[in-house]
Each structure stands twice: as C-alpha cells, then as structure tokens.
Scaffold this motif. Structure first.
Motif, PDB file in Angstrom:
ATOM      1  N   ALA A  46      22.732  20.842  14.477  1.00  0.00           N
ATOM      2  CA  ALA A  46      21.908  21.740  15.283  1.00  0.00           C
ATOM      3  C   ALA A  46      21.144  21.002  16.371  1.00  0.00           C
ATOM      4  N   GLY A  47      21.280  19.680  16.418  1.00  0.00           N
ATOM      5  CA  GLY A  47      20.639  18.911  17.474  1.00  0.00           C
ATOM      6  C   GLY A  47      19.212  18.502  17.195  1.00  0.00           C
ATOM      7  N   GLU A  48      18.791  18.545  15.931  1.00  0.00           N
ATOM      8  CA  GLU A  48      17.438  18.105  15.601  1.00  0.00           C
ATOM      9  C   GLU A  48      17.341  16.586  15.781  1.00  0.00           C
ATOM     10  N   PRO A  49      16.146  16.046  16.104  1.00  0.00           N
ATOM     11  CA  PRO A  49      15.999  14.600  16.349  1.00  0.00           C
ATOM     12  C   PRO A  49      16.391  13.767  15.139  1.00  0.00           C
ATOM     13  N   ALA A  50      17.128  12.696  15.410  1.00  0.00           N
ATOM     14  CA  ALA A  50      17.775  11.943  14.330  1.00  0.00           C
ATOM     15  C   ALA A  50      16.795  11.235  13.406  1.00  0.00           C
ATOM     16  N   LEU A  51      15.814  10.534  13.956  1.00  0.00           N
ATOM     17  CA  LEU A  51      14.925   9.752  13.103  1.00  0.00           C
ATOM     18  C   LEU A  51      14.112  10.615  12.145  1.00  0.00           C
ATOM     19  N   PRO A  52      13.471  11.704  12.607  1.00  0.00           N
ATOM     20  CA  PRO A  52      12.772  12.561  11.647  1.00  0.00           C
ATOM     21  C   PRO A  52      13.705  13.141  10.595  1.00  0.00           C
ATOM     22  N   VAL A  53      14.898  13.549  10.996  1.00  0.00           N
ATOM     23  CA  VAL A  53      15.856  14.085  10.029  1.00  0.00           C
ATOM     24  C   VAL A  53      16.220  13.022   9.001  1.00  0.00           C
ATOM     25  N   ALA A  54      16.468  11.799   9.465  1.00  0.00           N
ATOM     26  CA  ALA A  54      16.850  10.723   8.550  1.00  0.00           C
ATOM     27  C   ALA A  54      15.721  10.411   7.570  1.00  0.00           C
ATOM     28  N   LEU A  55      14.496  10.340   8.053  1.00  0.00           N
ATOM     29  CA  LEU A  55      13.379   9.973   7.186  1.00  0.00           C
ATOM     30  C   LEU A  55      13.041  11.077   6.194  1.00  0.00           C
ATOM     31  N   VAL A  56      13.095  12.323   6.642  1.00  0.00           N
ATOM     32  CA  VAL A  56      12.850  13.431   5.710  1.00  0.00           C
ATOM     33  C   VAL A  56      13.960  13.479   4.668  1.00  0.00           C
ATOM     34  N   SER A  57      15.202  13.307   5.107  1.00  0.00           N
ATOM     35  CA  SER A  57      16.333  13.302   4.164  1.00  0.00           C
ATOM     36  C   SER A  57      16.180  12.179   3.146  1.00  0.00           C
ATOM     37  N   ALA A  58      15.820  10.984   3.627  1.00  0.00           N
ATOM     38  CA  ALA A  58      15.667   9.841   2.731  1.00  0.00           C
ATOM     39  C   ALA A  58      14.549  10.077   1.722  1.00  0.00           C
ATOM     40  N   SER A  59      13.461  10.678   2.170  1.00  0.00           N
ATOM     41  CA  SER A  59      12.356  10.954   1.258  1.00  0.00           C
ATOM     42  C   SER A  59      12.776  11.928   0.167  1.00  0.00           C
ATOM     43  N   VAL A  60      13.468  12.986   0.555  1.00  0.00           N
ATOM     44  CA  VAL A  60      13.929  13.968  -0.432  1.00  0.00           C
ATOM     45  C   VAL A  60      14.893  13.324  -1.416  1.00  0.00           C
ATOM     46  N   VAL A  61      15.869  12.587  -0.884  1.00  0.00           N
ATOM     47  CA  VAL A  61      16.890  11.968  -1.738  1.00  0.00           C
ATOM     48  C   VAL A  61      16.271  10.958  -2.687  1.00  0.00           C
ATOM     49  N   MET A  62      15.379  10.121  -2.190  1.00  0.00           N
ATOM     50  CA  MET A  62      14.773   9.101  -3.043  1.00  0.00           C
ATOM     51  C   MET A  62      13.890   9.718  -4.125  1.00  0.00           C
ATOM     52  N   CYS A  63      13.190  10.798  -3.793  1.00  0.00           N
ATOM     53  CA  CYS A  63      12.392  11.477  -4.823  1.00  0.00           C
ATOM     54  C   CYS A  63      13.293  11.995  -5.937  1.00  0.00           C
ATOM     55  N   ILE A  64      14.410  12.586  -5.558  1.00  0.00           N
ATOM     56  CA  ILE A  64      15.342  13.126  -6.549  1.00  0.00           C
ATOM     57  C   ILE A  64      15.929  11.998  -7.400  1.00  0.00           C
ATOM     58  N   VAL A  65      16.457  10.983  -6.736  1.00  0.00           N
ATOM     59  CA  VAL A  65      17.194   9.925  -7.433  1.00  0.00           C
ATOM     60  C   VAL A  65      16.262   9.079  -8.305  1.00  0.00           C
ATOM     61  N   LEU A  66      15.165   8.618  -7.739  1.00  0.00           N
ATOM     62  CA  LEU A  66      14.304   7.699  -8.483  1.00  0.00           C
ATOM     63  C   LEU A  66      13.626   8.368  -9.672  1.00  0.00           C
ATOM     64  N   TYR A  67      13.063   9.545  -9.464  1.00  0.00           N
ATOM     65  CA  TYR A  67      12.330  10.172 -10.563  1.00  0.00           C
ATOM     66  C   TYR A  67      13.264  10.681 -11.656  1.00  0.00           C
ATOM     67  N   LEU A  68      14.445  11.143 -11.286  1.00  0.00           N
ATOM     68  CA  LEU A  68      15.393  11.575 -12.315  1.00  0.00           C
ATOM     69  C   LEU A  68      15.927  10.388 -13.107  1.00  0.00           C
ATOM     70  N   ALA A  69      16.245   9.302 -12.419  1.00  0.00           N
ATOM     71  CA  ALA A  69      16.859   8.157 -13.087  1.00  0.00           C
ATOM     72  C   ALA A  69      15.854   7.310 -13.846  1.00  0.00           C
ATOM     73  N   HIS A  70      14.618   7.215 -13.336  1.00  0.00           N
ATOM     74  CA  HIS A  70      13.670   6.271 -13.922  1.00  0.00           C
ATOM     75  C   HIS A  70      12.413   6.926 -14.485  1.00  0.00           C
ATOM     76  N   GLY A  71      12.304   8.233 -14.338  1.00  0.00           N
ATOM     77  CA  GLY A  71      11.168   8.931 -14.913  1.00  0.00           C
ATOM     78  C   GLY A  71       9.931   8.892 -14.027  1.00  0.00           C
ATOM     79  N   PHE A  72       8.964   9.759 -14.344  1.00  0.00           N
ATOM     80  CA  PHE A  72       7.719   9.823 -13.590  1.00  0.00           C
ATOM     81  C   PHE A  72       6.753   8.773 -14.145  1.00  0.00           C
ATOM     82  N   SER A  73       6.485   7.752 -13.348  1.00  0.00           N
ATOM     83  CA  SER A  73       5.580   6.686 -13.770  1.00  0.00           C
ATOM     84  C   SER A  73       5.042   5.992 -12.531  1.00  0.00           C
ATOM     85  N   THR A  74       3.990   5.202 -12.747  1.00  0.00           N
ATOM     86  CA  THR A  74       3.429   4.423 -11.639  1.00  0.00           C
ATOM     87  C   THR A  74       4.452   3.420 -11.125  1.00  0.00           C
ATOM     88  N   ARG A  75       5.239   2.858 -12.040  1.00  0.00           N
ATOM     89  CA  ARG A  75       6.269   1.901 -11.636  1.00  0.00           C
ATOM     90  C   ARG A  75       7.279   2.551 -10.698  1.00  0.00           C
TER      91      ARG A  75
END
Length: 360
Positions: free
Chosen positions: A145-174
């Motif tokens: 749709a032509g949205e700016p690349a850097l904001p899209v990449a950073l928002v995507s990375a944040s969503v993906v990392m939240c999903i992957v890290l918390y599911l795989a390693h659990g909710f903790s300070t670590r």
C-alpha cells in the motif's frame, strides 16, 4: 513500547482501497491439476505420457528445461490451457508436485523440535506460526500500500518479537530484557540500513520479483529492500539477546555476591565468542543464498571492482554488513540492560563473587 507498537499498527494499517489488485494466477479457461508421469518425455515431440488423478490418460507438454528431469512415476503439477493445443496437448508441465515431501519435512522438523525442546519447542513453533501470520496480515499489505518502510519494519519487528519471545521463553524479566535488547538492536540496524541503502544508492530492482512489483504496484523497491534488511536481522538478534540475558541470570545464580560490573564483564566474554560464530553464520548464509550469482561472477571476465559494485552483489554485501553490525551492537546493549535489572548481589558471607575477568 507496547503502546507505541499498537499506535503504529493503527496508523500504518493499510486500507483495502490502497492495496493493488490481485494478479490472476491462471489464464482464462485454465486450471491446475496433478498428474503422474508414465514414462519419460519424447525428445521429438516434447510430450510425456501421464495420468491425471481422476484416471484420465493425457499427454503433457514439457518445456526444454525440464526435459531431462522428468522420469517414470514423477508427480507433476500441470495446467490445462486450451490455447496450448498447438504444442501437441492442452496439458502443460508447470512444476513438480511437492506437497507430500514438504509436508513430511515439516512434520520431521516439528517432531525433532518437540522431542528435544518439549513444551518450549511447541511454544516456539506456535510463535513462529503467529509471527508469519503477523507478517502476512500487516507487513506485506502495508508495503504494497506504499506505507513508509522503516516504521512498517519496526512495528512488524516489535509485534513478531513479542509473539516469539514471550511464547517461547515465557513472561519474565529475563525475556523482557532480551526483547528490549532486540528492539534496540533493530533500531540501530534500521538506522544503519537507511544510511547504507541511501549512500549505496540501492534500488532494490535486481531480483525478478522486484520487477513484478515495479510494474504492478506503487511500492518503493528501495523501501522494500530496507524493510527486508530489518526483518532479516530479527532472528539472529533474537538469538544473541536471549543468550546474553540468560548468561547474566545464570552468572548471578552461581555467584550471588558478584557486582553488576563483574556480571557485565563476564557475560561480555560469552558475547564475544557468540559474535565471532554468529558473524560467520550470517556471512555463510548469504553466500549459500547467492551461490548461483557467485558462480556467474567467477565465470565473468570483468574487473573485481565492477563485479563487487553491481546492484545484485551490493545488495548481498549490504545485507551481510548491516546485519553483522546490528548483531555486534546488540550484544553489549543487552548485556548492559541485563546487568542492571538482574536481582542485586546477595550479602550472604558464603557467596563469593566471580573471579575478575581475564583480559581479552
């Protein structure tokens, strides 16, 4: 962080009207079928006898590049194209049918991961599925749709990392420490990627798929390349940040009396070893992906400076260097955060601090 991600999703989520029209895969009157070959292609007619899954015996037209590849009993995907009757048959070979071997390989992957990592492996696979779902639902449509690349990449990375890290390693300070280190590393990677892409004048048009995007969409191909650089760094950054966070916590467990400075210094020794091995991993991964290109370069009688500065080669070089720089910077950042937030030193007299780290 979570609030910024939610706001970014809301602002950047593409509207249906902004998306390009879907490209038809089949021509008018054409359809996709499966067939099993009953021989080898005839060199004179370029036809191979085959039987469709419904039992119908047909002749399948084979393109020159596949003439020596098809054998008796091979599963094929064929298109029924009425306009192709002039080639001897309306059934045209498109590719081999790979559903069964790919499904078996996927099952083997899941089985090995679950057998070794058990429930954590199950969580990691679920997280991986969720990550790809997020990329398919948001990242790809937003870029189209032509949205700016850097904001899209950073928002995507944040969503993906939240999903992957918390599911795989659990909710903790670590885990949160590793997530924060990953996101800071991705921010640094994004900035370096933007500078590298701009200064190298990378257009992102070297691949065949890029040419399709150029003609069929309004997406900025250099922006697509830039977003790809950030997304490519997620996996490796996740690996090193979770390792560094875990190292600090484990060091605290074996030496409760160690100071935060001692923890940081000792964990960085682990990080330096990780840097060396992971940089090799990134470089060799890109060498493997670009092997046909490297073979063509070897065969081409051209000056080295010309070969190394062509668009195709520069894209691979920039991917490798940007990813490696982001990786290296993320390790001290994550280690420092972990040393600050790990539980404090114990005052118990029997707890001895770690030895002073040897000079690297």
């Amino acid at each position: 962080m979570l609030l910024a991600t939610i706001v970014g999703l809301f602002v950047l989520w593409p509207s249906a009207d902004a998306l390009p029209d879907r490209m038809p895969y089949f021509g008018e009157g054409a359809g996709s079928l499966h067939a099993t070959s009953e021989g080898v292609p005839d060199e004179a007619t370029a036809l191979v006898p085959a039987r469709l899954d419904d039992g119908t015996a047909v002749q399948v037209a084979v393109p020159p590049e596949a003439m020596g590849e098809i054998g008796d009993g091979d599963r094929m995907r064929v298109f029924d194209i009425p306009e192709a009757a002039g080639f001897g048959s309306t059934y045209v070979f498109v590719d081999f049918a790979r559903e069964i071997p790919l499904a078996l390989l996927a099952l083997a992957f899941v089985g090995v991961v679950v057998a070794v990592a058990r429930w954590r492996g199950v969580a990691a696979i679920v997280g991986l599925v969720g990550a790809f779902a997020a990329i398919g639902a948001f990242t790809l449509p937003a870029l189209l749709a032509g949205e700016p690349a850097l904001p899209v990449a950073l928002v995507s990375a944040s969503v993906v990392m939240c999903i992957v890290l918390y599911l795989a390693h659990g909710f903790s300070t670590r885990t949160t420490t590793a997530l924060l280190g990953t996101l800071i590393g991705l921010l640094l990677t994004a900035g370096i990627a933007w500078l590298a892409t701009s200064s190298s004048r990378i257009m992102g048009t070297s691949a065949e798929e890029s040419q399709i995007l150029f003609t069929q969409t309004s997406a900025d191909l250099s922006d697509v390349f830039l977003c790809g650089l950030v997304l490519a760094g997620m996996g490796v950054l996740n690996d090193v940040t979770i390792t560094q966070a875990s190292a600090v916590w484990e060091l605290r467990a074996v030496a409760p009396g160690a100071s935060r400075g001692e923890l940081f210094a000792r964990a960085m020794r682990i990080g330096r070893d990780h840097i060396a091995s992971t940089v090799y991993t990134i470089a060799f991964a890109y060498v493997g992906a670009a092997l046909p290109l490297l073979m063509v370069m070897w065969m081409t009688d051209a000056p080295v400076d010309v070969q190394l500065t062509t668009g195709e080669v520069v894209e691979e070089v920039v991917r490798t260097l940007v990813g490696s720089i982001g990786l290296v910077l993320a390790i001290p950042v994550t280690t420092g955060i972990a040393a600050l937030v790990v539980p404090g030193a114990s005052a118990a007299p029997e707890d001895a601090p770690l030895e002073a780290p040897a000079r690297a």
